[in-house]
Design an enzyme around this catalytic site. Structure first.
Site, PDB file in Angstrom:
ATOM      1  N   GLU A 116     -10.171 -24.587  13.104  1.00  0.00           N
ATOM      2  CA  GLU A 116     -10.840 -23.310  12.811  1.00  0.00           C
ATOM      3  C   GLU A 116      -9.984 -22.112  13.212  1.00  0.00           C
ATOM      4  O   GLU A 116     -10.485 -21.008  13.395  1.00  0.00           O
ATOM      5  CB  GLU A 116     -12.204 -23.238  13.507  1.00  0.00           C
ATOM      6  CG  GLU A 116     -13.161 -24.365  13.193  1.00  0.00           C
ATOM      7  CD  GLU A 116     -13.615 -24.434  11.732  1.00  0.00           C
ATOM      8  OE1 GLU A 116     -13.196 -23.566  10.934  1.00  0.00           O
ATOM      9  OE2 GLU A 116     -14.354 -25.362  11.387  1.00  0.00           O
ATOM     10  N   HIS A 139     -16.621 -20.849  19.347  1.00  0.00           N
ATOM     11  CA  HIS A 139     -17.448 -21.555  18.363  1.00  0.00           C
ATOM     12  C   HIS A 139     -18.006 -22.821  18.988  1.00  0.00           C
ATOM     13  O   HIS A 139     -17.301 -23.511  19.728  1.00  0.00           O
ATOM     14  CB  HIS A 139     -16.592 -21.910  17.138  1.00  0.00           C
ATOM     15  CG  HIS A 139     -17.238 -22.891  16.219  1.00  0.00           C
ATOM     16  ND1 HIS A 139     -18.424 -22.635  15.567  1.00  0.00           N
ATOM     17  CD2 HIS A 139     -16.879 -24.143  15.837  1.00  0.00           C
ATOM     18  CE1 HIS A 139     -18.753 -23.673  14.824  1.00  0.00           C
ATOM     19  NE2 HIS A 139     -17.835 -24.614  14.978  1.00  0.00           N
ATOM     20  N   HIS A 141     -21.740 -25.812  18.747  1.00  0.00           N
ATOM     21  CA  HIS A 141     -22.832 -26.388  17.953  1.00  0.00           C
ATOM     22  C   HIS A 141     -24.109 -26.507  18.791  1.00  0.00           C
ATOM     23  O   HIS A 141     -24.592 -27.621  19.012  1.00  0.00           O
ATOM     24  CB  HIS A 141     -22.430 -27.789  17.459  1.00  0.00           C
ATOM     25  CG  HIS A 141     -21.137 -27.847  16.707  1.00  0.00           C
ATOM     26  ND1 HIS A 141     -20.393 -29.006  16.560  1.00  0.00           N
ATOM     27  CD2 HIS A 141     -20.446 -26.886  16.024  1.00  0.00           C
ATOM     28  CE1 HIS A 141     -19.314 -28.774  15.831  1.00  0.00           C
ATOM     29  NE2 HIS A 141     -19.304 -27.492  15.512  1.00  0.00           N
ATOM     30  N   GLU A 169     -35.158 -10.209  26.942  1.00  0.00           N
ATOM     31  CA  GLU A 169     -33.823  -9.645  27.132  1.00  0.00           C
ATOM     32  C   GLU A 169     -32.892  -9.802  25.932  1.00  0.00           C
ATOM     33  O   GLU A 169     -31.779  -9.271  25.938  1.00  0.00           O
ATOM     34  CB  GLU A 169     -33.187 -10.232  28.387  1.00  0.00           C
ATOM     35  CG  GLU A 169     -34.019  -9.891  29.617  1.00  0.00           C
ATOM     36  CD  GLU A 169     -33.211  -9.711  30.887  1.00  0.00           C
ATOM     37  OE1 GLU A 169     -32.184 -10.377  31.018  1.00  0.00           O
ATOM     38  OE2 GLU A 169     -33.635  -8.903  31.727  1.00  0.00           O
ATOM     39  N   HIS A 210     -24.449 -25.757  10.833  1.00  0.00           N
ATOM     40  CA  HIS A 210     -23.202 -26.135  11.513  1.00  0.00           C
ATOM     41  C   HIS A 210     -23.173 -25.663  12.978  1.00  0.00           C
ATOM     42  O   HIS A 210     -23.039 -26.482  13.877  1.00  0.00           O
ATOM     43  CB  HIS A 210     -21.997 -25.574  10.734  1.00  0.00           C
ATOM     44  CG  HIS A 210     -20.668 -25.934  11.318  1.00  0.00           C
ATOM     45  ND1 HIS A 210     -19.600 -26.354  10.568  1.00  0.00           N
ATOM     46  CD2 HIS A 210     -20.226 -25.928  12.606  1.00  0.00           C
ATOM     47  CE1 HIS A 210     -18.568 -26.614  11.357  1.00  0.00           C
ATOM     48  NE2 HIS A 210     -18.922 -26.350  12.603  1.00  0.00           N
TER      49      HIS A 210
HETATM   50  O1  2HA Z   1     -14.035 -29.720  15.067  1.00  0.00           O
HETATM   51  O2  2HA Z   1     -16.360 -27.488  15.516  1.00  0.00           O
HETATM   52  O3  2HA Z   1     -15.985 -26.535  13.095  1.00  0.00           O
HETATM   53  C1  2HA Z   1     -14.330 -28.545  15.660  1.00  0.00           C
HETATM   54  C2  2HA Z   1     -15.367 -27.828  14.938  1.00  0.00           C
HETATM   55  C3  2HA Z   1     -15.139 -27.537  13.514  1.00  0.00           C
HETATM   56 ZN    ZN Z   2     -17.873 -26.587  14.325  1.00  0.00          ZN
END
Ligand code: 2HA
Ligand code: ZN
Length: 270
Positions: A116, A139, A141, A169, A210
């Protein structure tokens, strides 16, 4: 040379990704983090003229020419970073208008930066244009934010308002709200460009079905931003199927704006 594993930015990065894993946000190789560094921060720990190898980035990012990033590696597991930081993390410097990354440290198994990387670098460019102090793109999940994208409208105003209503908050922590991308193929320049576009108006960008992207001035702040949004999504997932008897009203949120000196995203409150 000082020991780079004792550099404050390295210690903080290792603690942060370890904590992200502990929160269940980064299963397997899920998630990626990049931290913008100054040459002066890096120079006591490594020879900035000793390029280990060069890696093409596949995109152009002229605004990031000469900039240094500590970044997680592709295919690497956050749970392993603390045990082998030099394998799972790398420090790169962008050259050739961002088209080449010079590896200065890390990825010692021959690896490279996260898949990414385009979304990260393009988001750094977008955030730096709005806030010259922005240093982090993160980033991951988180389960409840992800779950929410299966059952809630992806309309950004509605998505943001729902999160704001879940914890008092929230509006204070992310008055700029949450932008939302539809499902897109990850790892591409296209999703990178789309994410960066969304980063111009908010520090949180949901990738439907995602995960989420966050941006901020330091690792703690960015972690806290995602943590707060994820907490709100958790409340939502606990109550979405139940009759709602009470809620945080727009009037209450206007009171919070006054009390905490924040301004909600234009047009998001009635
Ligand atoms: O593999 O989260 O979006 C890493 C990730 C891809
Ligand atoms: Zn990801």
């Amino acid at each position: 040379m000082k020991n780079i594993l004792e550099a404050p930015f390295m210690v903080e990065m290792i603690r942060t990704v370890t904590n992200m894993y502990a929160h269940g946000w980064d299963e397997r190789n899920g998630g990626n983090v990049s931290l913008l560094l100054d040459e002066a921060q890096v120079a006591p720990y490594l020879d900035v003229n000793a390029v280990v190898r060069t890696i093409p980035t596949g995109f152009s990012a002229p605004a990031l020419e000469g900039k240094y990033f500590l970044v997680t590696g592709t295919g690497k597991y956050f749970k392993n970073v603390q045990y082998a930081p030099d394998v799972n993390l790398g420090i790169v410097r962008l050259t050739d208008g961002g088209e080449t990354a010079q590896l200065l440290w890390g990825f010692t198994d021959g690896g490279k930066f996260t898949s990414e990387f385009p979304a990260h670098m393009m988001s750094h460019m977008a955030r730096l244009a709005v806030d010259s102090e922005n240093r982090v793109v993160m980033h991951c999940h988180p389960a409840n934010l992800l779950a929410m994208t299966y059952i809630h409208t992806l309309d950004e105003r509605e998505f943001t308002r729902t999160l704001w209503q879940m914890c008092t908050e929230c509006i204070v922590v992310f008055p700029d709200g949450v932008n939302v991308l539809p499902w897109m193929l990850c790892g591409t320049n296209e999703i990178g460009e789309a994410t960066a576009e969304k980063m111009k108006t908010a520090r949180l960008v949901v990738w439907s079905l995602h995960g989420i992207y966050g941006a901020g001035r330091d690792l703690d702040e960015t972690f806290g931003l995602i943590e707060t949004a994820e907490k709100a999504a958790e409340i939502y997932m606990k109550i979405a199927h139940l009759p709602r008897v009470n809620t945080i009203t727009d009037d209450m949120m206007h009171q919070l704006e006054g009390r905490f000196g924040v301004k909600a995203r234009e047009g998001y409150l009635d």
